[in-house]
Design a protein around this motif. Structure first.
Motif, PDB file in Angstrom:
ATOM      1  N   ALA A  84     -95.869 -32.600 118.041  1.00 41.29           N
ATOM      2  CA  ALA A  84     -94.938 -31.474 117.944  1.00 41.29           C
ATOM      3  C   ALA A  84     -94.564 -31.211 116.490  1.00 41.29           C
ATOM      4  O   ALA A  84     -94.579 -32.116 115.659  1.00 41.29           O
ATOM      5  N   VAL A  85     -94.248 -29.957 116.243  1.00 45.08           N
ATOM      6  CA  VAL A  85     -93.747 -29.520 114.943  1.00 45.08           C
ATOM      7  C   VAL A  85     -92.337 -28.993 115.193  1.00 45.08           C
ATOM      8  O   VAL A  85     -92.135 -28.144 116.060  1.00 45.08           O
ATOM      9  N   ASN A  86     -91.356 -29.515 114.451  1.00 45.88           N
ATOM     10  CA  ASN A  86     -89.969 -29.079 114.608  1.00 45.88           C
ATOM     11  C   ASN A  86     -89.649 -28.047 113.534  1.00 45.88           C
ATOM     12  O   ASN A  86     -89.774 -28.321 112.343  1.00 45.88           O
ATOM     13  N   CYS A  87     -89.249 -26.851 113.983  1.00 40.23           N
ATOM     14  CA  CYS A  87     -89.020 -25.725 113.080  1.00 40.23           C
ATOM     15  C   CYS A  87     -87.670 -25.080 113.360  1.00 40.23           C
ATOM     16  O   CYS A  87     -87.190 -25.082 114.487  1.00 40.23           O
ATOM     17  N   HIS A  88     -87.119 -24.444 112.315  1.00 45.79           N
ATOM     18  CA  HIS A  88     -85.951 -23.585 112.511  1.00 45.79           C
ATOM     19  C   HIS A  88     -86.414 -22.289 113.180  1.00 45.79           C
ATOM     20  O   HIS A  88     -87.445 -21.755 112.804  1.00 45.79           O
ATOM     21  N   PRO A  89     -85.649 -21.785 114.131  1.00 45.99           N
ATOM     22  CA  PRO A  89     -85.993 -20.493 114.739  1.00 45.99           C
ATOM     23  C   PRO A  89     -85.302 -19.333 113.998  1.00 45.99           C
ATOM     24  O   PRO A  89     -84.496 -18.604 114.571  1.00 45.99           O
ATOM     25  N   LEU A  90     -85.569 -19.186 112.699  1.00 46.77           N
ATOM     26  CA  LEU A  90     -85.036 -18.153 111.794  1.00 46.77           C
ATOM     27  C   LEU A  90     -83.609 -18.411 111.330  1.00 46.77           C
ATOM     28  O   LEU A  90     -83.095 -17.668 110.501  1.00 46.77           O
ATOM     29  N   VAL A  91     -82.970 -19.428 111.843  1.00 43.99           N
ATOM     30  CA  VAL A  91     -81.645 -19.859 111.380  1.00 43.99           C
ATOM     31  C   VAL A  91     -81.688 -21.373 111.227  1.00 43.99           C
ATOM     32  O   VAL A  91     -82.442 -22.044 111.934  1.00 43.99           O
ATOM     33  N   ASN A  92     -80.879 -21.914 110.314  1.00 44.30           N
ATOM     34  CA  ASN A  92     -81.000 -23.344 110.033  1.00 44.30           C
ATOM     35  C   ASN A  92     -80.044 -24.239 110.814  1.00 44.30           C
ATOM     36  O   ASN A  92     -79.984 -25.423 110.555  1.00 44.30           O
ATOM     37  N   TRP A  93     -79.342 -23.705 111.785  1.00 44.29           N
ATOM     38  CA  TRP A  93     -78.453 -24.556 112.559  1.00 44.29           C
ATOM     39  C   TRP A  93     -79.053 -24.892 113.935  1.00 44.29           C
ATOM     40  O   TRP A  93     -78.401 -25.526 114.761  1.00 44.29           O
ATOM     41  N   MET A  94     -80.311 -24.502 114.134  1.00 39.27           N
ATOM     42  CA  MET A  94     -81.009 -24.841 115.369  1.00 39.27           C
ATOM     43  C   MET A  94     -82.424 -25.301 115.026  1.00 39.27           C
ATOM     44  O   MET A  94     -82.943 -24.998 113.951  1.00 39.27           O
ATOM     45  N   THR A  95     -83.032 -26.015 115.945  1.00 38.28           N
ATOM     46  CA  THR A  95     -84.411 -26.465 115.780  1.00 38.28           C
ATOM     47  C   THR A  95     -85.137 -26.273 117.099  1.00 38.28           C
ATOM     48  O   THR A  95     -84.563 -26.460 118.170  1.00 38.28           O
ATOM     49  N   THR A  96     -86.383 -25.894 116.989  1.00 37.10           N
ATOM     50  CA  THR A  96     -87.236 -25.786 118.163  1.00 37.10           C
ATOM     51  C   THR A  96     -88.527 -26.543 117.886  1.00 37.10           C
ATOM     52  O   THR A  96     -88.908 -26.705 116.734  1.00 37.10           O
ATOM     53  N   SER A  97     -89.165 -27.005 118.921  1.00 42.98           N
ATOM     54  CA  SER A  97     -90.412 -27.763 118.778  1.00 42.98           C
ATOM     55  C   SER A  97     -91.557 -27.001 119.414  1.00 42.98           C
ATOM     56  O   SER A  97     -91.412 -26.449 120.509  1.00 42.98           O
ATOM     57  N   VAL A  98     -92.681 -26.997 118.717  1.00 39.70           N
ATOM     58  CA  VAL A  98     -93.910 -26.409 119.242  1.00 39.70           C
ATOM     59  C   VAL A  98     -95.056 -27.349 118.908  1.00 39.70           C
ATOM     60  O   VAL A  98     -94.958 -28.150 117.975  1.00 39.70           O
ATOM     61  N   SER A  99     -96.123 -27.240 119.652  1.00 38.59           N
ATOM     62  CA  SER A  99     -97.294 -28.030 119.317  1.00 38.59           C
ATOM     63  C   SER A  99     -97.967 -27.405 118.092  1.00 38.59           C
ATOM     64  O   SER A  99     -97.809 -26.210 117.837  1.00 38.59           O
ATOM     65  N   PRO A 100     -98.697 -28.195 117.328  1.00 42.49           N
ATOM     66  CA  PRO A 100     -99.431 -27.611 116.199  1.00 42.49           C
ATOM     67  C   PRO A 100    -100.360 -26.482 116.646  1.00 42.49           C
ATOM     68  O   PRO A 100    -100.494 -25.469 115.958  1.00 42.49           O
ATOM     69  N   GLU A 101    -100.972 -26.633 117.802  1.00 42.28           N
ATOM     70  CA  GLU A 101    -101.872 -25.602 118.316  1.00 42.28           C
ATOM     71  C   GLU A 101    -101.123 -24.306 118.608  1.00 42.28           C
ATOM     72  O   GLU A 101    -101.621 -23.210 118.329  1.00 42.28           O
ATOM     73  N   ASP A 102     -99.906 -24.426 119.173  1.00 46.95           N
ATOM     74  CA  ASP A 102     -99.112 -23.230 119.456  1.00 46.95           C
ATOM     75  C   ASP A 102     -98.632 -22.571 118.163  1.00 46.95           C
ATOM     76  O   ASP A 102     -98.555 -21.338 118.088  1.00 46.95           O
ATOM     77  N   LEU A 103     -98.309 -23.366 117.155  1.00 48.79           N
ATOM     78  CA  LEU A 103     -97.932 -22.803 115.855  1.00 48.79           C
ATOM     79  C   LEU A 103     -99.107 -22.017 115.277  1.00 48.79           C
ATOM     80  O   LEU A 103     -98.933 -20.890 114.804  1.00 48.79           O
ATOM     81  N   LEU A 104    -100.282 -22.576 115.338  1.00 48.32           N
ATOM     82  CA  LEU A 104    -101.474 -21.893 114.844  1.00 48.32           C
ATOM     83  C   LEU A 104    -101.714 -20.601 115.629  1.00 48.32           C
ATOM     84  O   LEU A 104    -102.022 -19.558 115.046  1.00 48.32           O
ATOM     85  N   GLN A 105    -101.558 -20.654 116.936  1.00 51.46           N
ATOM     86  CA  GLN A 105    -101.731 -19.464 117.764  1.00 51.46           C
ATOM     87  C   GLN A 105    -100.727 -18.383 117.369  1.00 51.46           C
ATOM     88  O   GLN A 105    -101.080 -17.199 117.276  1.00 51.46           O
ATOM     89  N   PHE A 106     -99.476 -18.760 117.119  1.00 51.36           N
ATOM     90  CA  PHE A 106     -98.457 -17.807 116.688  1.00 51.36           C
ATOM     91  C   PHE A 106     -98.844 -17.163 115.354  1.00 51.36           C
ATOM     92  O   PHE A 106     -98.786 -15.937 115.207  1.00 51.36           O
ATOM     93  N   LEU A 107     -99.223 -17.972 114.379  1.00 47.45           N
ATOM     94  CA  LEU A 107     -99.578 -17.441 113.061  1.00 47.45           C
ATOM     95  C   LEU A 107    -100.772 -16.490 113.154  1.00 47.45           C
ATOM     96  O   LEU A 107    -100.771 -15.422 112.524  1.00 47.45           O
ATOM     97  N   ASN A 108    -101.757 -16.851 113.933  1.00 42.37           N
ATOM     98  CA  ASN A 108    -102.912 -15.969 114.121  1.00 42.37           C
ATOM     99  C   ASN A 108    -102.516 -14.667 114.811  1.00 42.37           C
ATOM    100  O   ASN A 108    -102.988 -13.592 114.434  1.00 42.37           O
TER     101      ASN A 108
END
Length: 122
Positions: A84-108
């Protein structure tokens, strides 16, 4: 966890670097690797203009705000060693987790196919 850096060079090229939080970064070497002279952090104004977030809230998800595809995404290849990759969802007071594959799919899907960086080679 990851760290996200919004960088630019003198030619006003811009990069969103996504790396594991413990990854040592040498901006001079990274600049040489990218063919960028005087690689530096972008201003808060540039960050808001291109990624739509404030300092401290930089996230790979902010690429959704770069509709003109002016920002290139750089991903630490070591991210793929984790479930999993833990990322801010556009604000820094929350965190969300996605798989590296899902992050790549989002960026593409956002027309920002990333370049992968092996920091052991810099």
């Amino acid at each position: 966890h990851i760290k996200n850096l919004f960088l630019r060079d003198k030619k006003k090229r811009m990069w969103l670097l996504v790396a594991l939080e413990h990854q040592a970064l040498d901006l001079k070497r990274l600049g040489t690797f990218l063919g960028a002279k005087s690689l530096s952090f972008a201003t808060p104004e540039r960050l808001m203009t291109f990624l739509g977030v404030k300092p401290g809230s930089v996230t790979p998800f902010s690429i959704i705000n770069d509709k003109e595809c002016r920002v290139e995404v750089l991903l630490d290849k070591e991210i793929w060693a984790h479930d999993a990759v833990n990322c801010h969802p556009l604000v820094n007071w929350m965190t969300t987790s996605v798989s590296p594959e899902d992050l790549l799919q989002f960026l593409n899907a956002e027309n920002h196919p990333p370049s992968f960086i092996d920091f052991t080679q810099l």
